[in-house]
Design a protein around this motif. Sequence first.
Motif, PDB file in Angstrom:
ATOM      1  N   THR A  15      35.906  87.684  14.785  1.00  0.00           N
ATOM      2  CA  THR A  15      34.665  88.104  14.120  1.00  0.00           C
ATOM      3  C   THR A  15      33.467  87.347  14.663  1.00  0.00           C
ATOM      4  O   THR A  15      32.417  87.935  14.948  1.00  0.00           O
ATOM      5  CB  THR A  15      34.789  87.891  12.599  1.00  0.00           C
ATOM      6  OG1 THR A  15      35.909  88.634  12.109  1.00  0.00           O
ATOM      7  CG2 THR A  15      33.523  88.336  11.887  1.00  0.00           C
ATOM      8  N   LEU A  16      33.618  86.032  14.828  1.00  0.00           N
ATOM      9  CA  LEU A  16      32.505  85.215  15.334  1.00  0.00           C
ATOM     10  C   LEU A  16      32.162  85.577  16.773  1.00  0.00           C
ATOM     11  O   LEU A  16      30.987  85.637  17.147  1.00  0.00           O
ATOM     12  CB  LEU A  16      32.862  83.729  15.225  1.00  0.00           C
ATOM     13  CG  LEU A  16      32.948  83.164  13.801  1.00  0.00           C
ATOM     14  CD1 LEU A  16      33.425  81.717  13.827  1.00  0.00           C
ATOM     15  CD2 LEU A  16      31.598  83.274  13.100  1.00  0.00           C
ATOM     16  N   VAL A  17      33.183  85.834  17.584  1.00  0.00           N
ATOM     17  CA  VAL A  17      32.947  86.157  18.996  1.00  0.00           C
ATOM     18  C   VAL A  17      32.226  87.490  19.130  1.00  0.00           C
ATOM     19  O   VAL A  17      31.289  87.634  19.939  1.00  0.00           O
ATOM     20  CB  VAL A  17      34.285  86.171  19.776  1.00  0.00           C
ATOM     21  CG1 VAL A  17      34.092  86.771  21.163  1.00  0.00           C
ATOM     22  CG2 VAL A  17      34.835  84.758  19.888  1.00  0.00           C
ATOM     23  N   TYR A  18      32.630  88.480  18.337  1.00  0.00           N
ATOM     24  CA  TYR A  18      32.069  89.822  18.471  1.00  0.00           C
ATOM     25  C   TYR A  18      30.873  90.082  17.559  1.00  0.00           C
ATOM     26  O   TYR A  18      30.242  91.140  17.658  1.00  0.00           O
ATOM     27  CB  TYR A  18      33.150  90.874  18.185  1.00  0.00           C
ATOM     28  CG  TYR A  18      34.137  91.022  19.305  1.00  0.00           C
ATOM     29  CD1 TYR A  18      33.806  91.715  20.464  1.00  0.00           C
ATOM     30  CD2 TYR A  18      35.401  90.448  19.224  1.00  0.00           C
ATOM     31  CE1 TYR A  18      34.697  91.839  21.505  1.00  0.00           C
ATOM     32  CE2 TYR A  18      36.304  90.563  20.261  1.00  0.00           C
ATOM     33  CZ  TYR A  18      35.952  91.268  21.399  1.00  0.00           C
ATOM     34  OH  TYR A  18      36.843  91.386  22.423  1.00  0.00           O
ATOM     35  N   LEU A  19      30.534  89.115  16.684  1.00  0.00           N
ATOM     36  CA  LEU A  19      29.442  89.335  15.741  1.00  0.00           C
ATOM     37  C   LEU A  19      28.100  89.625  16.427  1.00  0.00           C
ATOM     38  O   LEU A  19      27.387  90.552  16.006  1.00  0.00           O
ATOM     39  CB  LEU A  19      29.315  88.138  14.793  1.00  0.00           C
ATOM     40  CG  LEU A  19      28.305  88.304  13.656  1.00  0.00           C
ATOM     41  CD1 LEU A  19      28.686  89.494  12.776  1.00  0.00           C
ATOM     42  CD2 LEU A  19      28.229  87.027  12.822  1.00  0.00           C
ATOM     43  N   PRO A  20      27.717  88.898  17.469  1.00  0.00           N
ATOM     44  CA  PRO A  20      26.430  89.222  18.123  1.00  0.00           C
ATOM     45  C   PRO A  20      26.389  90.656  18.646  1.00  0.00           C
ATOM     46  O   PRO A  20      25.379  91.350  18.495  1.00  0.00           O
ATOM     47  CB  PRO A  20      26.346  88.199  19.268  1.00  0.00           C
ATOM     48  CG  PRO A  20      27.202  87.064  18.822  1.00  0.00           C
ATOM     49  CD  PRO A  20      28.329  87.690  18.053  1.00  0.00           C
ATOM     50  N   TRP A  21      27.476  91.103  19.262  1.00  0.00           N
ATOM     51  CA  TRP A  21      27.519  92.484  19.764  1.00  0.00           C
ATOM     52  C   TRP A  21      27.431  93.478  18.615  1.00  0.00           C
ATOM     53  O   TRP A  21      26.720  94.476  18.694  1.00  0.00           O
ATOM     54  CB  TRP A  21      28.806  92.705  20.545  1.00  0.00           C
ATOM     55  CG  TRP A  21      28.984  94.134  20.965  1.00  0.00           C
ATOM     56  CD1 TRP A  21      28.497  94.733  22.081  1.00  0.00           C
ATOM     57  CD2 TRP A  21      29.670  95.154  20.232  1.00  0.00           C
ATOM     58  NE1 TRP A  21      28.841  96.060  22.109  1.00  0.00           N
ATOM     59  CE2 TRP A  21      29.557  96.349  20.986  1.00  0.00           C
ATOM     60  CE3 TRP A  21      30.363  95.173  19.024  1.00  0.00           C
ATOM     61  CZ2 TRP A  21      30.122  97.544  20.560  1.00  0.00           C
ATOM     62  CZ3 TRP A  21      30.925  96.367  18.607  1.00  0.00           C
ATOM     63  CH2 TRP A  21      30.801  97.536  19.374  1.00  0.00           C
ATOM     64  N   LEU A  22      28.137  93.190  17.508  1.00  0.00           N
ATOM     65  CA  LEU A  22      28.138  94.090  16.359  1.00  0.00           C
ATOM     66  C   LEU A  22      26.744  94.208  15.761  1.00  0.00           C
ATOM     67  O   LEU A  22      26.259  95.309  15.480  1.00  0.00           O
ATOM     68  CB  LEU A  22      29.136  93.597  15.310  1.00  0.00           C
ATOM     69  CG  LEU A  22      29.267  94.419  14.031  1.00  0.00           C
ATOM     70  CD1 LEU A  22      29.828  95.797  14.340  1.00  0.00           C
ATOM     71  CD2 LEU A  22      30.159  93.709  13.024  1.00  0.00           C
ATOM     72  N   ARG A  24      23.833  93.530  17.217  1.00  0.00           N
ATOM     73  CA  ARG A  24      22.929  94.175  18.183  1.00  0.00           C
ATOM     74  C   ARG A  24      23.157  95.697  18.220  1.00  0.00           C
ATOM     75  O   ARG A  24      22.207  96.480  18.221  1.00  0.00           O
ATOM     76  CB  ARG A  24      23.173  93.574  19.564  1.00  0.00           C
ATOM     77  CG  ARG A  24      22.567  94.345  20.715  1.00  0.00           C
ATOM     78  CD  ARG A  24      21.107  94.058  20.867  1.00  0.00           C
ATOM     79  NE  ARG A  24      20.616  94.638  22.115  1.00  0.00           N
ATOM     80  CZ  ARG A  24      19.462  95.254  22.224  1.00  0.00           C
ATOM     81  NH1 ARG A  24      18.674  95.379  21.191  1.00  0.00           N
ATOM     82  NH2 ARG A  24      19.062  95.739  23.378  1.00  0.00           N
ATOM     83  N   ALA A  25      24.438  96.105  18.248  1.00  0.00           N
ATOM     84  CA  ALA A  25      24.743  97.535  18.282  1.00  0.00           C
ATOM     85  C   ALA A  25      24.255  98.214  17.001  1.00  0.00           C
ATOM     86  O   ALA A  25      23.700  99.313  17.044  1.00  0.00           O
ATOM     87  CB  ALA A  25      26.244  97.757  18.456  1.00  0.00           C
ATOM     88  N   TRP A  26      24.436  97.574  15.855  1.00  0.00           N
ATOM     89  CA  TRP A  26      24.003  98.151  14.586  1.00  0.00           C
ATOM     90  C   TRP A  26      22.482  98.283  14.556  1.00  0.00           C
ATOM     91  O   TRP A  26      21.930  99.275  14.100  1.00  0.00           O
ATOM     92  CB  TRP A  26      24.482  97.274  13.421  1.00  0.00           C
ATOM     93  CG  TRP A  26      24.560  98.000  12.103  1.00  0.00           C
ATOM     94  CD1 TRP A  26      23.822  99.076  11.703  1.00  0.00           C
ATOM     95  CD2 TRP A  26      25.426  97.687  11.021  1.00  0.00           C
ATOM     96  NE1 TRP A  26      24.174  99.456  10.429  1.00  0.00           N
ATOM     97  CE2 TRP A  26      25.151  98.620   9.977  1.00  0.00           C
ATOM     98  CE3 TRP A  26      26.393  96.713  10.803  1.00  0.00           C
ATOM     99  CZ2 TRP A  26      25.812  98.596   8.761  1.00  0.00           C
ATOM    100  CZ3 TRP A  26      27.053  96.696   9.590  1.00  0.00           C
ATOM    101  CH2 TRP A  26      26.778  97.626   8.590  1.00  0.00           C
ATOM    102  N   TRP A  27      21.781  97.245  15.055  1.00  0.00           N
ATOM    103  CA  TRP A  27      20.320  97.291  15.070  1.00  0.00           C
ATOM    104  C   TRP A  27      19.821  98.364  16.041  1.00  0.00           C
ATOM    105  O   TRP A  27      18.908  99.131  15.721  1.00  0.00           O
ATOM    106  CB  TRP A  27      19.768  95.920  15.481  1.00  0.00           C
ATOM    107  CG  TRP A  27      18.283  95.932  15.719  1.00  0.00           C
ATOM    108  CD1 TRP A  27      17.296  95.915  14.780  1.00  0.00           C
ATOM    109  CD2 TRP A  27      17.641  96.000  16.993  1.00  0.00           C
ATOM    110  NE1 TRP A  27      16.069  95.964  15.384  1.00  0.00           N
ATOM    111  CE2 TRP A  27      16.244  96.015  16.751  1.00  0.00           C
ATOM    112  CE3 TRP A  27      18.092  96.043  18.313  1.00  0.00           C
ATOM    113  CZ2 TRP A  27      15.311  96.069  17.769  1.00  0.00           C
ATOM    114  CZ3 TRP A  27      17.159  96.096  19.330  1.00  0.00           C
ATOM    115  CH2 TRP A  27      15.791  96.113  19.062  1.00  0.00           C
ATOM    116  N   TYR A  28      20.418  98.450  17.221  1.00  0.00           N
ATOM    117  CA  TYR A  28      19.916  99.355  18.255  1.00  0.00           C
ATOM    118  C   TYR A  28      20.285 100.809  17.981  1.00  0.00           C
ATOM    119  O   TYR A  28      19.457 101.710  18.090  1.00  0.00           O
ATOM    120  CB  TYR A  28      20.465  98.928  19.618  1.00  0.00           C
ATOM    121  CG  TYR A  28      19.893  99.715  20.773  1.00  0.00           C
ATOM    122  CD1 TYR A  28      18.625  99.432  21.258  1.00  0.00           C
ATOM    123  CD2 TYR A  28      20.616 100.744  21.368  1.00  0.00           C
ATOM    124  CE1 TYR A  28      18.091 100.144  22.318  1.00  0.00           C
ATOM    125  CE2 TYR A  28      20.090 101.470  22.419  1.00  0.00           C
ATOM    126  CZ  TYR A  28      18.822 101.163  22.894  1.00  0.00           C
ATOM    127  OH  TYR A  28      18.292 101.877  23.936  1.00  0.00           O
TER     128      TYR A  28
END
Length: 203
Positions: A15-22, A24-28
Amino acid sequence: MVSRGHDGRAGLLATLVYLPWLVRAWWYYGTPVPHTVTAKGLSSAKTTLGTLLEGLGSFPWRMWSDQSILAGTFMPAYSYNTGWPRLASEISAGVALGSMLLWLVPKLRWEARVASFGALAGQFYLHTLIGFPVPWYLPAVMFLSPIALGLALAQVMVPGSAAGWRRCAGAATALMLGGRSVLLAGAAAWQLRQQQRSVEDGH
């Protein structure tokens, strides 16, 4: 065997590793669901927290009003409009529903409950975001459902012995997956026969 503590730490790390991607994808894109999957959905509406909550509330009604996705879980592709017996679809829908509700059973082994909840989450996704029994989305749910059923059956049959439980769980799951494979092979043969009659022999 990996302990449940290790499983929890691995899940937290992922979760911590993929949280930034998640995030960013949700925002974009406006949705945490991968954009390629969203693009294939039959609804053009954007996925938001509100639509997800609305879908969660209507999920039980959608299952009962349109059981084609539930029925398709253990049936061949496009079985709903290719002449398969209604009884077979009803049995498939019943088995799929039972597998996705097993996580509510008290004292059921956690592995079975995880598989069952995964099947429930898959059905929710299919009913809410896809809305149609698309054959290439169903195998993930179909894979989790017999595992949940096999593990639950093994616990009932061999409640005390861990070694016996593992053997029974493997046999039950293999039996269910094997039965599914036989059904698919028979379905493919039946559909090819129908194709031969309609396309080749009929002209």
